[in-house]
Design a protein around this motif. Structure first.
Motif, PDB file in Angstrom:
ATOM      1  N   ALA A 232      33.499  54.887   7.149  1.00  0.00           N
ATOM      2  CA  ALA A 232      32.299  55.648   7.512  1.00  0.00           C
ATOM      3  C   ALA A 232      32.109  56.839   6.576  1.00  0.00           C
ATOM      4  CB  ALA A 232      32.403  56.119   8.961  1.00  0.00           C
ATOM      5  N   ILE A 233      33.191  57.514   6.264  1.00  0.00           N
ATOM      6  CA  ILE A 233      33.130  58.684   5.374  1.00  0.00           C
ATOM      7  C   ILE A 233      32.592  58.290   3.999  1.00  0.00           C
ATOM      8  CG2 ILE A 233      34.581  60.319   4.093  1.00  0.00           C
ATOM      9  CD1 ILE A 233      36.278  60.553   6.679  1.00  0.00           C
ATOM     10  N   GLU A 234      33.076  57.190   3.466  1.00  0.00           N
ATOM     11  CA  GLU A 234      32.612  56.732   2.155  1.00  0.00           C
ATOM     12  C   GLU A 234      31.116  56.438   2.170  1.00  0.00           C
ATOM     13  OE1 GLU A 234      34.263  56.703  -0.730  1.00  0.00           O
ATOM     14  OE2 GLU A 234      35.819  57.731   0.446  1.00  0.00           O
ATOM     15  N   LYS A 235      30.633  55.804   3.222  1.00  0.00           N
ATOM     16  CA  LYS A 235      29.205  55.497   3.322  1.00  0.00           C
ATOM     17  C   LYS A 235      28.374  56.766   3.451  1.00  0.00           C
ATOM     18  CE  LYS A 235      29.482  50.834   5.317  1.00  0.00           C
ATOM     19  NZ  LYS A 235      29.116  49.970   6.460  1.00  0.00           N
ATOM     20  N   LEU A 236      28.839  57.692   4.255  1.00  0.00           N
ATOM     21  CA  LEU A 236      28.092  58.926   4.484  1.00  0.00           C
ATOM     22  C   LEU A 236      28.039  59.769   3.208  1.00  0.00           C
ATOM     23  CD1 LEU A 236      29.500  59.782   8.035  1.00  0.00           C
ATOM     24  CD2 LEU A 236      27.137  59.141   7.480  1.00  0.00           C
TER      25      LEU A 236
END
Length: 371
Positions: free
Chosen positions: A360-364
């Motif tokens: 999720a962090i990478e996408k955000l």
């Protein structure tokens, strides 16, 4: 004198066959039985005697089993179909009303017979008489259903066998296999939801009806299958306020709300869910799950409001931070979602959730919705 009389009666009973020994099946045709459930209540079973090919390949159909009706000089019938097995009646039992090749057949136990035909579909017969020896006393007036089925080529089967194929929750195919032919019969359950609901009604009249959890289970079934919703609403009310039974809690209130939603009474459902999430029994996981449900339904703003309430009300306990990540991201607030994701990663309870948050962090960071 009395003992002599008793002894006489005993000898009389024995000589008249009332205490016969169990013997091997006639002709070494073993007795078989197979049952298939359609779901967890309705079922179909076949009990039959199983003859073997025994080196007679090419001489089964049209010879050992004659084409058409066979002349009979043993029982009451002048002509008889094949008994679809050996020895006693082949018996097919339906626990509930069903459909056989799209033809209705009532629940019951039926003698099964077949009229084989060389160049035409075979005629399958379900007859009321189910305890006769073979087809010798067959009476067409007792037929409940006749259908036509075209046999198909099959791999060699030594022993006549009934088997269930293509098994599904509401249908199956019963197949007779012998030598190199197979006879498929489609069996389906036209009213499975009603069967379950009627079973719920029966069970809830007994000791199971003293637990609100069982009413909720019945409600959830009706909602999931979009069936008997008025009945479900009544059960939901009992779960909440039934005498000696009902309890007002998150589970019972949300169950009723789900019925109201299905009935198109969205405003009432929303009000009841607001009451449910604010009830003292509502825990952090239940509220989180409701927020995800709203998110999956496309209600992004409402979902975020639920996630925010959960986070504040439960002091940031897991999984409320993950809920904030989902809600903020769904509403395009990626920067705020990223902050929560990084905080959530520090308290994630297991590797599965940690991996989820890292992704999720990478996408955000790329400005993408993580949902």
């Amino acid at each position: 004198m009395r003992s002599i009389f008793v002894l006489f009666v005993w000898f009389y009973c024995v000589l008249n066959g009332t205490a016969q020994l169990v013997n091997a099946p006639s002709g070494d045709n073993q007795i078989c039985e197979v049952t298939q459930y359609l779901g967890s209540i309705a079922n179909v079973s076949v009990k039959y005697s199983s003859p073997g090919v025994k080196g007679r390949s090419g001489k089964i159909w049209g010879s050992l089993v004659p084409w058409g009706m066979e002349a009979n000089n043993i029982g009451s019938a002048k002509e008889i179909p094949w008994r679809a097995g050996a020895n006693e009646n082949t018996v097919i039992t339906f626990s509930n009303d069903m459909m056989v090749n799209d033809n209705a057949i009532p629940a019951g136990k039926y003698g099964f017979h077949i009229i084989t035909q060389k160049d035409a579909p075979w005629i399958l017969i379900f007859n009321k008489t189910n305890s006769a020896w073979g087809s010798y006393s067959y009476d067409a007036n007792d037929d409940v259903l006749r259908i036509e089925v075209q046999p198909t080529q099959s791999e060699f089967t030594e022993w006549l066998t009934y088997t269930f194929t293509d098994r599904r929750p509401e249908s199956t195919v019963l197949e007779l296999r012998w030598e190199t032919l197979a006879v498929p019969i489609k069996i389906s359950l036209p009213n499975s939801n009603a069967i379950y609901v009627n079973k719920f009604k029966e069970d809830l009249k007994g000791s199971k009806g003293f637990y609100w959890q069982n009413y909720v289970e019945a409600v959830n079934f009706c909602v999931a299958n979009n069936t008997h919703l008025d009945q479900a609403l009544g059960w939901a009310d009992i779960a909440i306020s039934g005498t000696f039974i009902g309890q007002k809690n998150f589970t019972t209130l949300s169950a009723k709300a789900s019925v109201l939603e299905k009935l198109g009474r969205a405003k009432e459902a929303e009000m009841l869910m607001d009451e449910a999430i604010k009830h003292p029994t509502a825990d952090v996981i239940q509220i989180h799950s409701y927020g995800k449900q709203l998110l999956n339904s496309g209600m992004k703003v409402k979902a975020l409001a639920i996630f925010e309430y959960n986070y504040k009300h439960h002091g940031g306990d897991w999984p409320s931070p993950a809920g904030m990540v989902r809600g903020l991201s769904a509403n395009g607030k990626y920067k705020e979602a990223l902050e929560f994701a990084e905080k959530a990663l520090l308290i994630a309870p297991d590797e599965t959730n940690k991996t989820f948050l890292k992704t999720a962090i990478e996408k955000l960071k790329q400005g993408k919705d993580m949902n």
